[in-house]
Design a protein around this motif. Structure first.
Motif, PDB file in Angstrom:
ATOM      1  N   ILE A 493       0.868  -1.196   0.000  1.00 18.32           N
ATOM      2  CA  ILE A 493       0.000   0.000   0.000  1.00 18.32           C
ATOM      3  C   ILE A 493       0.895   1.233   0.000  1.00 18.32           C
ATOM      4  CG2 ILE A 493      -1.777   1.259   1.255  1.00 18.32           C
ATOM      5  CD1 ILE A 493      -2.564  -1.426   2.531  1.00 18.32           C
ATOM      6  N   GLU A 496       1.174   7.273   1.144  1.00 20.54           N
ATOM      7  CA  GLU A 496       0.128   8.287   1.231  1.00 20.54           C
ATOM      8  C   GLU A 496      -1.216   7.662   1.574  1.00 20.54           C
ATOM      9  OE1 GLU A 496       2.216   7.960  -1.232  1.00 20.54           O
ATOM     10  OE2 GLU A 496       3.547   9.681  -0.878  1.00 20.54           O
ATOM     11  N   LYS A 497      -1.507   6.488   0.956  1.00 18.98           N
ATOM     12  CA  LYS A 497      -2.768   5.793   1.241  1.00 18.98           C
ATOM     13  C   LYS A 497      -2.752   5.220   2.649  1.00 18.98           C
ATOM     14  CE  LYS A 497      -6.728   3.853   0.084  1.00 18.98           C
ATOM     15  NZ  LYS A 497      -7.943   4.627  -0.147  1.00 18.98           N
ATOM     16  N   LYS A 499      -1.401   6.391   5.286  1.00 17.90           N
ATOM     17  CA  LYS A 499      -1.633   7.409   6.308  1.00 17.90           C
ATOM     18  C   LYS A 499      -3.110   7.723   6.501  1.00 17.90           C
ATOM     19  CE  LYS A 499       2.793   9.780   5.582  1.00 17.90           C
ATOM     20  NZ  LYS A 499       3.443  11.036   5.149  1.00 17.90           N
ATOM     21  N   THR A 500      -3.931   7.418   5.490  1.00 15.56           N
ATOM     22  CA  THR A 500      -5.350   7.793   5.566  1.00 15.56           C
ATOM     23  C   THR A 500      -6.241   6.669   6.089  1.00 15.56           C
ATOM     24  OG1 THR A 500      -5.790   7.083   3.288  1.00 15.56           O
ATOM     25  CG2 THR A 500      -5.016   9.351   3.612  1.00 15.56           C
ATOM     26  N   LEU A 501      -5.689   5.485   6.326  1.00 17.52           N
ATOM     27  CA  LEU A 501      -6.523   4.342   6.697  1.00 17.52           C
ATOM     28  C   LEU A 501      -7.136   4.477   8.086  1.00 17.52           C
ATOM     29  CD1 LEU A 501      -4.507   1.313   5.237  1.00 17.52           C
ATOM     30  CD2 LEU A 501      -6.486   2.513   4.259  1.00 17.52           C
ATOM     31  N   VAL A 506     -12.728   5.322   5.365  1.00 16.08           N
ATOM     32  CA  VAL A 506     -11.666   5.090   4.385  1.00 16.08           C
ATOM     33  C   VAL A 506     -11.364   3.591   4.367  1.00 16.08           C
ATOM     34  CG1 VAL A 506      -9.256   5.517   3.770  1.00 16.08           C
ATOM     35  CG2 VAL A 506     -10.674   7.371   4.680  1.00 16.08           C
ATOM     36  N   ILE A 508      -9.252   0.254   2.102  1.00 13.76           N
ATOM     37  CA  ILE A 508      -8.136  -0.027   1.195  1.00 13.76           C
ATOM     38  C   ILE A 508      -8.618  -0.041  -0.238  1.00 13.76           C
ATOM     39  CG2 ILE A 508      -6.417  -1.750   0.523  1.00 13.76           C
ATOM     40  CD1 ILE A 508      -6.194  -2.547   3.428  1.00 13.76           C
ATOM     41  N   ASP A 509      -9.743  -0.722  -0.488  1.00 13.97           N
ATOM     42  CA  ASP A 509     -10.319  -0.725  -1.830  1.00 13.97           C
ATOM     43  C   ASP A 509     -11.378   0.364  -1.883  1.00 13.97           C
ATOM     44  OD1 ASP A 509     -11.853  -1.975   0.009  1.00 13.97           O
ATOM     45  OD2 ASP A 509     -12.590  -3.560  -1.356  1.00 13.97           O
ATOM     46  N   ASP A 510     -11.278   1.208  -2.912  1.00 19.82           N
ATOM     47  CA  ASP A 510     -12.203   2.341  -2.992  1.00 19.82           C
ATOM     48  C   ASP A 510     -13.552   1.882  -3.507  1.00 19.82           C
ATOM     49  OD1 ASP A 510     -11.909   1.989  -5.695  1.00 19.82           O
ATOM     50  OD2 ASP A 510     -10.414   3.571  -5.917  1.00 19.82           O
TER      51      ASP A 510
END
Length: 563
Positions: A493, A496-497, A499-501, A506, A508-510
């Motif tokens: 991962i 940047e991604k 840090k937002t989890l 939010v 992992i899969d959008d």
């Protein structure tokens, strides 16, 4: 002009120039004009008085000299009467001529011999005086005018005026000081036809160059005193030039000081204008920087300080307002996401519960026992799923409001992990390797909440693990804390991604590639619960572990390891 000024507002510099013009320049010019006129009148009167005084002085000197000569001749005549012989008389007269240089001739003649002295009477360089003696003869004295000038002008020999002594009959020049031919002729031509006797009179055509005359009856002479142009320039013109120069210097000084003051004032006011314009455009960080010196008024400094203080308050309020707006925006997004989550994630379990409940309640068909058990099991699982989602949603306000206050007690981490593994829904039968089963260490925590943390973490690991890859639960002691890790094989991962989890909603899969169900609140809730128990949680994603979550928990005091 009035319409022009009514349509156009003047700037401060323009207003100051107008004020200086009407309040300083015009009054100073008028005052200078008045002072100059008064000064000229005073100097003109002084010139006239000086001409009269000098004329009177010359007249008095001539009178004194005339009286002195007459007295001397009287004394000589009285002395001669005591001499019986002509030889002694001649020796006495010669002695007087030798002692007194101004006597050119001193002789005794008969009345019939007076004609031989006519040449002296016609010569302007000589003056002839006579004294009748007791025997009928005449004592004749011829005086050198050059010596006479020294006697007459001895008190005024430094004066720059032209002084002329004329004979009263034919106006021939007898004596003079500072003689100038043109001025002498002009002064004589300007004499009135009828002269006043024994009185000083002013005359002349030039205003600042007065001429005075004094006609004496005895001796019969006319005294002229002319004021030279140099005296006029020195007394009147020079004084006028000094007044004009002083006014000009004063005006220049006023303009310099006012210009300097105006430049500083205008600069500071421009700073105010720039700050106001900046604020009108939304720049609340702009401050006024004044040029403070002796020319800076107190009001400007006070206004600048108060303006900066006001802007500071506005800027703080603006920051707070932006913060509140951001919070409101986040709250609005949270509300929207909450609605979306409820509408999407709650619909499936509710639909399943409703469907299987309706199936069990049908009377028109006969349902065997195995189907009933299967339907009830599905209803139970979906109800538990709804319960967990509701519990996750309800704990969010407590996390955000920092209202989670747990009674932390020593808890066996081994039993917590075993219970969490039991509660995990592992529909795909993924392998869970529990290495924590051998850990006999207690941690300071709330048992139920800690189970909730690891149920969420293990379910996420099961949900996102690749294929048949196992989920590994492990532990280690580090820096007097117990570190529990949950690992599963997953694509790396991006940082940047990663840090937002921990943010709300939010995943992992959008939304476009979502392959699993969930509210996106799991890691957010886990982080809040762990931190409420004085712990720490970190996420890692690399080639070694794939995706790894590490939870740092505090040990009881008696179990801490000190190196």
């Amino acid at each position: 002009m009035v319409q022009f000024f009514s349509k156009r507002r003047l700037k401060i510099a323009e207003q100051i120039i107008i004020v200086i013009f009407f309040a300083v320049i015009i009054p100073m010019t008028v005052s200078g004009f008045i002072i100059n006129n008064i000064n000229q009148q005073s100097n003109r009167s002084q010139l006239k008085e000086a001409a009269v005084v000098i004329t009177n002085i010359v007249s008095e000197e001539i009178g004194i000299f005339e009286s002195s000569i007459n007295n001397e001749l009287t004394q000589i005549s009285e002395t001669i009467e005591y001499y019986n012989s002509p030889e002694k008389t001649k020796d006495y007269l010669d002695k007087i001529i030798n002692d007194m240089s101004f006597y050119t001739v001193l002789d005794i003649i008969k009345p019939t011999e007076m004609s031989k002295f006519d040449k002296y009477k016609k010569d302007v360089n000589y003056a002839v005086y006579t004294k009748e003696l007791a025997d009928g003869n005449i004592l004749v004295a011829v005086l050198d005018i050059n010596d006479l000038k020294e006697k007459i002008f001895k008190t005024i020999n430094q004066n720059q005026r032209q002084i002329y002594v004329l004979s009263g009959d034919d106006k021939h020049l007898i004596a003079s000081i500072n003689y100038e031919d043109d001025i002498f002729k002009s002064s004589v031509q300007q004499l009135p036809d009828k002269l006043q006797t024994d009185e000083t009179v002013l005359y002349g055509n030039i205003k600042n160059q007065p001429i005075a005359y004094h006609k004496k009856s005895s001796p019969n002479v006319i005294i002229l005193v002319n004021t030279s142009e140099d005296i006029t320039k020195r007394l009147i013109d020079y004084s006028r030039d000094k007044i004009i120069l002083s006014i000009l210097l004063t005006v220049l000084v006023v303009f310099f000081v006012v210009g300097l003051y105006t430049s500083y004032l205008y600069t500071n006011i421009r700073q105010l204008f720039k700050a106001i314009i900046a604020i009108s455009k939304g720049n609340y960080r702009r401050r006024i920087r004044l040029l403070t010196n002796i020319f800076t008024p107190f009001e400007i400094v006070f206004l600048g300080n108060e303006f900066n203080r006001m802007i500071s308050q506005i800027h703080k309020s603006y920051i707070q307002l932006n913060k509140k707006n951001k919070e409101l925006k986040q709250l609005n997004e949270f509300r929207s996401n909450m609605i979306d989550t409820i509408s999407h994630e709650f619909r499936t379990p509710l639909t399943s519960i409703q469907g299987y409940t309706s199936r069990l309640l049908r009377q028109d068909i006969e349902i065997d026992e195995e189907t009933k058990q299967k339907s009830l099991k599905i209803i139970k699982n979906q109800s538990e799923r709804l319960s967990r989602m509701v519990e996750d949603i309800l704990v969010i306000p407590d996390i955000e409001g920092t209202k989670l206050n747990f009674d932390l007690v020593p808890v066996s981490i081994c039993s917590v992990i075993e219970n969490a593994v039991t509660l995990v829904k592992n529909n795909q039968n993924k392998e869970i390797i529990n290495n924590v089963v051998s850990c006999d260490i207690d941690v300071m925590a709330d048992k139920d909440r800690l189970e909730q943390v690891f149920v969420n973490l293990i379910e996420n690991a099961v949900k996102y693990a690749k294929g048949d890859s196992p989920i590994i639960l492990d532990y280690e002691l580090r820096e007097n804390r117990l570190v529990l890790s949950v690992k599963n094989d997953y694509d790396i991962i991006p940082r940047e991604k990663l840090k937002t989890l921990f943010d709300k909603f939010v995943r992992i899969d959008d939304s476009t590639t979502r392959t699993t169900r969930g509210t996106g609140l799991g890691l957010y809730i886990v982080k809040g619960l762990v931190e409420a128990m004085n712990g720490e949680i970190r996420l890692y994603s690399n080639e070694e572990c794939g995706f790894c979550v590490k939870v740092y928990l505090q040990l009881p005091v008696e179990e801490k390891v000190y190196e």
